[in-house]
Design a protein around this motif. Structure first.
Motif, PDB file in Angstrom:
ATOM      1  N   ALA A 123       0.842  -1.193   0.000  1.00 35.11           N
ATOM      2  CA  ALA A 123       0.000   0.000   0.000  1.00 35.11           C
ATOM      3  C   ALA A 123       0.878   1.244   0.000  1.00 35.11           C
ATOM      4  O   ALA A 123       2.019   1.189   0.446  1.00 35.11           O
ATOM      5  CB  ALA A 123      -0.918   0.021   1.216  1.00 35.11           C
ATOM      6  N   SER A 124       0.317   2.342  -0.504  1.00 34.63           N
ATOM      7  CA  SER A 124       1.055   3.608  -0.480  1.00 34.63           C
ATOM      8  C   SER A 124       0.090   4.774  -0.404  1.00 34.63           C
ATOM      9  O   SER A 124      -1.086   4.656  -0.763  1.00 34.63           O
ATOM     10  CB  SER A 124       1.956   3.761  -1.708  1.00 34.63           C
ATOM     11  N   ILE A 125       0.623   5.870   0.085  1.00 31.97           N
ATOM     12  CA  ILE A 125      -0.125   7.115   0.126  1.00 31.97           C
ATOM     13  C   ILE A 125       0.816   8.210  -0.377  1.00 31.97           C
ATOM     14  O   ILE A 125       1.936   8.344   0.112  1.00 31.97           O
ATOM     15  CB  ILE A 125      -0.658   7.401   1.548  1.00 31.97           C
ATOM     16  N   THR A 126       0.366   8.948  -1.373  1.00 31.47           N
ATOM     17  CA  THR A 126       1.165  10.017  -1.974  1.00 31.47           C
ATOM     18  C   THR A 126       0.533  11.353  -1.651  1.00 31.47           C
ATOM     19  O   THR A 126      -0.667  11.547  -1.896  1.00 31.47           O
ATOM     20  CB  THR A 126       1.265   9.851  -3.495  1.00 31.47           C
ATOM     21  N   PHE A 127       1.338  12.238  -1.098  1.00 26.88           N
ATOM     22  CA  PHE A 127       0.864  13.563  -0.733  1.00 26.88           C
ATOM     23  C   PHE A 127       1.345  14.569  -1.769  1.00 26.88           C
ATOM     24  O   PHE A 127       2.534  14.614  -2.093  1.00 26.88           O
ATOM     25  CB  PHE A 127       1.384  13.947   0.649  1.00 26.88           C
ATOM     26  N   THR A 128       0.428  15.341  -2.298  1.00 24.48           N
ATOM     27  CA  THR A 128       0.763  16.423  -3.221  1.00 24.48           C
ATOM     28  C   THR A 128       0.033  17.677  -2.768  1.00 24.48           C
ATOM     29  O   THR A 128      -0.720  17.664  -1.797  1.00 24.48           O
ATOM     30  CB  THR A 128       0.353  16.085  -4.660  1.00 24.48           C
ATOM     31  N   TRP A 129       0.217  18.739  -3.531  1.00 26.01           N
ATOM     32  CA  TRP A 129      -0.438  19.999  -3.178  1.00 26.01           C
ATOM     33  C   TRP A 129      -1.958  19.875  -3.246  1.00 26.01           C
ATOM     34  O   TRP A 129      -2.679  20.611  -2.586  1.00 26.01           O
ATOM     35  CB  TRP A 129       0.028  21.108  -4.116  1.00 26.01           C
ATOM     36  N   SER A 130      -2.433  18.929  -4.048  1.00 24.83           N
ATOM     37  CA  SER A 130      -3.880  18.804  -4.243  1.00 24.83           C
ATOM     38  C   SER A 130      -4.531  17.808  -3.295  1.00 24.83           C
ATOM     39  O   SER A 130      -5.752  17.677  -3.275  1.00 24.83           O
ATOM     40  CB  SER A 130      -4.179  18.389  -5.686  1.00 24.83           C
ATOM     41  N   GLY A 131      -3.737  17.104  -2.522  1.00 20.93           N
ATOM     42  CA  GLY A 131      -4.332  16.152  -1.591  1.00 20.93           C
ATOM     43  C   GLY A 131      -3.535  14.864  -1.511  1.00 20.93           C
ATOM     44  O   GLY A 131      -2.330  14.855  -1.721  1.00 20.93           O
ATOM     45  N   ALA A 132      -4.197  13.779  -1.206  1.00 21.34           N
ATOM     46  CA  ALA A 132      -3.543  12.485  -1.023  1.00 21.34           C
ATOM     47  C   ALA A 132      -4.120  11.460  -1.980  1.00 21.34           C
ATOM     48  O   ALA A 132      -5.323  11.435  -2.225  1.00 21.34           O
ATOM     49  CB  ALA A 132      -3.714  12.014   0.414  1.00 21.34           C
ATOM     50  N   ASN A 133      -3.257  10.618  -2.518  1.00 19.79           N
ATOM     51  CA  ASN A 133      -3.669   9.519  -3.391  1.00 19.79           C
ATOM     52  C   ASN A 133      -3.271   8.204  -2.753  1.00 19.79           C
ATOM     53  O   ASN A 133      -2.167   8.066  -2.234  1.00 19.79           O
ATOM     54  CB  ASN A 133      -2.999   9.653  -4.758  1.00 19.79           C
ATOM     55  N   PHE A 134      -4.157   7.253  -2.822  1.00 18.90           N
ATOM     56  CA  PHE A 134      -3.950   5.963  -2.183  1.00 18.90           C
ATOM     57  C   PHE A 134      -3.832   4.866  -3.235  1.00 18.90           C
ATOM     58  O   PHE A 134      -4.528   4.880  -4.238  1.00 18.90           O
ATOM     59  CB  PHE A 134      -5.120   5.635  -1.251  1.00 18.90           C
ATOM     60  N   ASN A 135      -2.958   3.910  -2.981  1.00 19.83           N
ATOM     61  CA  ASN A 135      -2.816   2.743  -3.844  1.00 19.83           C
ATOM     62  C   ASN A 135      -2.675   1.499  -2.991  1.00 19.83           C
ATOM     63  O   ASN A 135      -2.013   1.527  -1.944  1.00 19.83           O
ATOM     64  CB  ASN A 135      -1.595   2.878  -4.757  1.00 19.83           C
ATOM     65  N   TYR A 136      -3.291   0.426  -3.457  1.00 20.55           N
ATOM     66  CA  TYR A 136      -3.235  -0.846  -2.746  1.00 20.55           C
ATOM     67  C   TYR A 136      -2.977  -1.975  -3.723  1.00 20.55           C
ATOM     68  O   TYR A 136      -3.454  -1.951  -4.860  1.00 20.55           O
ATOM     69  CB  TYR A 136      -4.555  -1.121  -2.025  1.00 20.55           C
ATOM     70  N   ALA A 137      -2.240  -2.958  -3.270  1.00 17.99           N
ATOM     71  CA  ALA A 137      -2.116  -4.183  -4.040  1.00 17.99           C
ATOM     72  C   ALA A 137      -3.465  -4.904  -4.036  1.00 17.99           C
ATOM     73  O   ALA A 137      -4.227  -4.812  -3.066  1.00 17.99           O
ATOM     74  CB  ALA A 137      -1.042  -5.085  -3.430  1.00 17.99           C
ATOM     75  N   ASP A 138      -3.741  -5.613  -5.101  1.00 17.79           N
ATOM     76  CA  ASP A 138      -5.024  -6.321  -5.194  1.00 17.79           C
ATOM     77  C   ASP A 138      -5.206  -7.300  -4.043  1.00 17.79           C
ATOM     78  O   ASP A 138      -6.324  -7.519  -3.570  1.00 17.79           O
ATOM     79  CB  ASP A 138      -5.109  -7.066  -6.528  1.00 17.79           C
ATOM     80  N   SER A 139      -4.118  -7.865  -3.581  1.00 16.93           N
ATOM     81  CA  SER A 139      -4.190  -8.889  -2.534  1.00 16.93           C
ATOM     82  C   SER A 139      -4.622  -8.335  -1.184  1.00 16.93           C
ATOM     83  O   SER A 139      -5.055  -9.085  -0.315  1.00 16.93           O
ATOM     84  CB  SER A 139      -2.837  -9.581  -2.393  1.00 16.93           C
ATOM     85  N   VAL A 140      -4.505  -7.021  -0.986  1.00 21.22           N
ATOM     86  CA  VAL A 140      -4.858  -6.437   0.304  1.00 21.22           C
ATOM     87  C   VAL A 140      -6.022  -5.456   0.200  1.00 21.22           C
ATOM     88  O   VAL A 140      -6.526  -4.980   1.223  1.00 21.22           O
ATOM     89  CB  VAL A 140      -3.652  -5.723   0.951  1.00 21.22           C
TER      90      VAL A 140
END
Length: 121
Positions: free
Chosen positions: A49-66
């Protein structure tokens, strides 16, 4: 230099929950990504999993398995990145690593030492 320290691993039965925490040595600002990876015995390290912070907010990504079971978040009061893991399965057993990169893409530059998660059947 950013130092990362994971905590919260342990032994849990299948169907149970654990919450991992990643503390950073310094508060990071601007565009950056915090990720959780895991490595099971005899297998290569994989993205969870990951969370990316930018000026516009946060983006989340997850592996399909989780996806649907794990949730990544930031605790601003503790300056930590959290990974809430629910409905754990034996195949989730692995060493979990926190990682950081000071960008939205590319390789992760900073890594923690890892914390063991063991799920019994």
């Amino acid at each position: 230099q950013v130092q990362l320290v994971e905590s919260g691993g342990g032994l849990v039965q299948a169907g149970g929950s654990l919450r991992l925490s990643c503390a950073t040595s310094t508060r990071i600002s601007g565009t950056y990504t915090m990720g959780w990876f895991r490595q099971a015995p005899g297998k290569e390290r994989e993205f969870a999993a990951s969370i990316t912070f930018t000026w516009s907010g946060a983006n989340f990504n997850y592996a399909d398995s989780v996806k649907g079971r794990f949730t990544i978040s930031r605790d601003n009061t503790k300056n930590t990145i959290e990974l809430q893991m629910n409905n754990l399965k034996p195949e989730d057993t692995a060493v979990y690593y926190c990682a950081a990169r000071l960008s939205s893409v590319g390789a992760y530059k900073y890594w923690g030492q890892g914390t063991q998660v063991t799920v019994s059947s």
